[in-house]
Scaffold this motif. Structure first.
Motif, short mmCIF file in Angstrom:
data_model
loop_
_atom_site.label_atom_id
_atom_site.label_comp_id
_atom_site.label_asym_id
_atom_site.label_seq_id
_atom_site.Cartn_x
_atom_site.Cartn_y
_atom_site.Cartn_z
N ILE A 191 0.86 -1.22 0.13
CA ILE A 191 -0.14 0.07 0.01
C ILE A 191 0.84 1.16 0.06
CG2 ILE A 191 -1.90 1.22 1.40
CD1 ILE A 191 -2.48 -1.39 2.64
N ASP A 192 0.76 2.00 -0.93
CA ASP A 192 1.62 3.20 -1.26
C ASP A 192 0.96 4.65 -0.48
OD1 ASP A 192 4.05 4.24 -2.58
OD2 ASP A 192 2.48 5.57 -3.78
N LYS A 193 -0.48 4.48 -0.84
CA LYS A 193 -1.07 5.54 -0.34
C LYS A 193 -2.78 5.32 0.08
CE LYS A 193 0.88 9.01 -3.52
NZ LYS A 193 2.03 9.52 -2.47
N ILE A 194 -3.06 5.87 1.01
CA ILE A 194 -4.41 5.78 1.73
C ILE A 194 -5.11 7.10 1.59
CG2 ILE A 194 -6.04 4.73 3.57
CD1 ILE A 194 -3.82 2.95 4.19
N GLY A 195 -6.48 7.10 1.18
CA GLY A 195 -7.21 8.15 1.35
C GLY A 195 -8.76 7.87 1.93
N PHE A 196 -9.35 8.58 2.49
CA PHE A 196 -10.66 8.09 3.15
C PHE A 196 -11.71 9.44 3.37
CE2 PHE A 196 -13.18 8.57 7.55
CZ PHE A 196 -13.92 7.66 7.26
N TYR A 197 -12.92 8.90 2.95
CA TYR A 197 -14.04 9.84 2.92
C TYR A 197 -15.22 9.41 3.68
CZ TYR A 197 -17.85 12.87 1.14
OH TYR A 197 -18.97 13.79 1.43
N THR A 198 -15.86 10.20 4.48
CA THR A 198 -17.14 10.13 4.79
C THR A 198 -17.85 11.01 5.12
OG1 THR A 198 -18.31 8.77 6.92
CG2 THR A 198 -16.68 10.24 7.45
N PRO A 199 -19.27 11.13 4.76
CA PRO A 199 -20.06 12.36 4.73
C PRO A 199 -20.09 13.22 5.92
CG PRO A 199 -21.27 10.59 3.51
CD PRO A 199 -19.98 9.82 4.35
N GLY A 200 -20.37 14.35 5.82
CA GLY A 200 -20.18 15.58 6.81
C GLY A 200 -21.30 15.47 7.96
N MET A 201 -21.72 14.36 8.14
CA MET A 201 -22.96 14.35 9.24
C MET A 201 -22.72 12.89 10.02
SD MET A 201 -26.39 15.41 7.28
CE MET A 201 -26.09 14.64 5.88
N TYR A 202 -23.17 13.08 11.36
CA TYR A 202 -23.10 12.04 12.27
C TYR A 202 -24.26 12.16 13.15
CZ TYR A 202 -21.02 14.68 16.19
OH TYR A 202 -20.86 15.79 16.92
N VAL A 203 -24.69 11.04 13.60
CA VAL A 203 -25.53 11.00 14.93
C VAL A 203 -24.81 10.61 16.02
CG1 VAL A 203 -26.58 8.69 14.29
CG2 VAL A 203 -27.88 10.18 15.75
N ASP A 204 -25.26 11.17 17.25
CA ASP A 204 -24.51 11.10 18.73
C ASP A 204 -25.15 9.49 19.02
OD1 ASP A 204 -24.57 10.95 21.97
OD2 ASP A 204 -22.80 12.16 21.02
N MET A 205 -24.16 8.41 19.45
CA MET A 205 -25.01 7.04 19.79
C MET A 205 -25.53 7.37 21.35
SD MET A 205 -24.34 5.58 17.10
CE MET A 205 -24.92 3.67 17.74
N GLY A 234 -20.97 4.39 7.23
CA GLY A 234 -20.53 4.50 5.83
C GLY A 234 -19.46 5.18 5.35
N GLY A 235 -18.84 4.75 4.40
CA GLY A 235 -17.74 5.76 3.84
C GLY A 235 -16.86 4.72 2.89
N ALA A 236 -15.94 5.54 2.64
CA ALA A 236 -15.16 4.87 1.60
C ALA A 236 -13.67 4.97 1.83
CB ALA A 236 -15.30 5.47 0.20
N ILE A 237 -12.65 4.04 1.65
CA ILE A 237 -11.27 3.83 1.70
C ILE A 237 -10.75 3.50 0.34
CG2 ILE A 237 -9.33 2.38 2.23
CD1 ILE A 237 -9.87 3.83 4.60
N ALA A 238 -9.88 4.38 0.07
CA ALA A 238 -8.99 4.44 -1.42
C ALA A 238 -7.69 4.03 -1.14
CB ALA A 238 -9.34 5.60 -2.39
N MET A 239 -7.00 2.98 -1.65
CA MET A 239 -5.73 2.69 -1.45
C MET A 239 -5.04 2.46 -3.05
SD MET A 239 -6.02 -0.40 1.35
CE MET A 239 -7.54 -1.45 0.62
N LEU A 240 -3.72 2.88 -3.08
CA LEU A 240 -2.99 2.91 -4.21
C LEU A 240 -1.77 1.65 -3.90
CD1 LEU A 240 -2.59 4.09 -7.10
CD2 LEU A 240 -0.68 5.39 -6.01
N VAL A 241 -1.95 0.66 -4.69
CA VAL A 241 -1.01 -0.43 -4.60
C VAL A 241 0.03 -0.42 -5.52
CG1 VAL A 241 -0.86 -3.04 -4.66
CG2 VAL A 241 -3.04 -2.06 -3.39
N THR A 242 1.32 -0.54 -5.14
CA THR A 242 2.62 -0.27 -6.20
C THR A 242 3.57 -1.10 -5.64
OG1 THR A 242 3.34 1.56 -4.90
CG2 THR A 242 1.62 2.24 -6.29
N ALA A 243 4.57 -0.97 -6.35
CA ALA A 243 5.87 -1.63 -6.03
C ALA A 243 6.43 -0.56 -5.18
CB ALA A 243 6.79 -1.96 -7.27
N ASP A 244 7.32 -0.93 -4.35
CA ASP A 244 8.38 -0.26 -3.38
C ASP A 244 7.21 0.81 -2.66
OD1 ASP A 244 10.76 -1.41 -4.02
OD2 ASP A 244 10.78 -0.20 -5.72
N PRO A 245 6.39 0.42 -1.86
CA PRO A 245 5.23 1.37 -1.24
C PRO A 245 5.64 2.17 -0.16
CG PRO A 245 5.08 -0.72 -0.40
CD PRO A 245 6.18 -1.16 -1.53
N THR A 246 5.01 3.33 0.16
CA THR A 246 5.59 4.16 1.07
C THR A 246 4.85 3.84 2.40
OG1 THR A 246 5.09 5.79 -0.57
CG2 THR A 246 5.05 6.78 1.88
#
Length: 388
Positions: free
Chosen positions: A6-20, A156-168
């Motif tokens: 894994i060379d890079k990771i990004g994460f996104y979740t929308p801008g709202m939440y409910v308190d549990m 809910g949300g999303a993870i994005a990973m860039l897979v490469t040789a010689d990862p960071t």
């Protein structure tokens, strides 16, 4: 042999939440049942203008420069919240991100295991094509319904990973252990928008699968718990991963038990405040561990991936010395800090306002949308995606 990971990771979740705690009170429950018994503090609330494609695009945009986009040869999109029974979410995503047309784009499905399948397929591809770069996505919206037993494990949300040789960030070890069985602990038939789950049974299967793949991994590699600085778990709710870790802690010295427990607490911090990401959950655990933990380079991390139905895998990787260069800490922290708290009544209204399944034309209210990529509505049974 080419070092891949894994060379890079990004994460996104929308801008709202409910308190549990507020949700627990609204449901007539002791707040500690949610805060301690389940281990969740906040839960992401997903507006109709965000789906798995737009969330994936918003996560990927954090890590992809124009130059990197031009080099991507494959997109592997793990999700169990797909928007089409035929066309892959990866195809929509590749178009939104303006990736090259000579890109292979595939959607992968096996409950919460899909992104791990993508990661392993990507790693195999790069081992054969060392110049290759693969975008791996884990994006989902966990829905069980209002006032159901599973409501507390939504998110809910999303993870994005860039897979490469010689990862960071992380160099993947070659060996992994996996286990599959036909189990009805969680499923969602094509005629349902919410999942069906046997919660207690599913937890037991998860724990049994972890013991199985951990034992097999040890036999294959001759490694033991002393070789690990931390473990990251798939976390549909944070208490489940804690139960998994406790199964193997007796194998460690008292000093290492303290270290591994502290690492787990760091790994669950962001999940605790976002909720269930299904396919992205394990990798949010990794990102949380990197952000909040005390790890240094050249330490080994163990990973347990689980997808109900059921498939489990244990694999490992070695943290790289400059791993913090693979994600933008300030942006991630600001994203979570800037979210708006909504009332339980507002959360229920948003939950009910999701895009209908009847195919009619819909124009969504997008005036307040802050995300770069969003869903504007549907016309002629086609989703209308937009970029700010």
């Amino acid at each position: 042999m080419t070092v891949v990971g894994i060379d890079k990771i990004g994460f996104y979740t929308p801008g709202m939440y409910v308190d549990m705690a507020e949700l627990a009170s609204a449901r007539g429950e002791d707040p500690n049942k949610y805060l301690i018994g389940i281990g969740q503090s906040k839960q992401a609330v997903i507006p109709p203008t965000q789906d798995v494609v737009t969330m994936a695009a918003n996560a990927a945009e954090q890590i992809l420069t124009p130059a990197l986009k031009a080099e991507i040869g494959m997109v592997l999109f793990g999700t169990e919240s797909g928007i089409d029974n035929s066309k892959a979410a990866a195809v929509y995503l590749a178009h939104l991100l303006d990736l090259p047309q000579n890109t292979r784009a595939i959607e992968l499905k096996q409950a919460c295991y899909g992104a791990t399948a993508g990661l392993q397929l990507a790693a195999d591809y790069v081992r054969v094509h060392p110049q290759g770069k693969v975008l791996v996505i884990g994006a989902d919206i966990a829905r069980y319904g209002l006032r159901t037993a599973g409501e507390v494990t939504q998110g809910g949300g999303a993870i994005a990973m860039l897979v490469t040789a010689d990862p960071t960030i992380l160099a993947l070890d070659d060996v992994s252990s996996y286990h599959t069985a036909d189990v009805m602990d969680f499923w969602r038939p094509t005629y349902r928008t919410e999942a069906l789950v046997d919660g207690k049974y599913s937890t037991n299967v998860y724990l049994n699968f972890f013991k199985t793949v951990w034992a097999d991994y040890q036999q294959q590699t001759q490694r033991s718990i002393k070789d690990f600085a931390a473990f990251a778990f798939h976390l549909p709710f944070t208490k489940m991963g804690r139960k998994g870790l406790r199964q193997i802690l007796p194998e460690a010295t008292p000093e290492q038990q303290t270290t591994l427990t502290a690492a787990f607490e760091a790994s669950q911090e962001d999940n605790r405040n976002v909720g269930n990401l299904y396919t992205g959950s394990l990798y949010l655990s990794l990102l949380s561990l990197l952000r909040h933990g005390q790890l240094i380079g050249n330490e080994r991390i163990g990973f347990f991936s689980y997808g109900s139905g059921a498939e489990g895998e244990f694999f490992s990787g070695v943290l790289q010395p400059n791993f913090r260069d693979g994600f933008v800490e300030e942006r991630l922290a600001q994203q979570l800090a800037d979210r708006q708290r909504v009332s339980v009544a507002e959360y229920e209204q948003i939950y009910a306002a999701q895009l209908s399944n009847d195919g009619r034309d819909v124009q969504l209210a997008v005036g307040a949308e802050q995300a770069t990529y969003y869903l504007a509505g549907r016309q002629h049974e086609q989703r209308q995606y937009r970029k700010q």
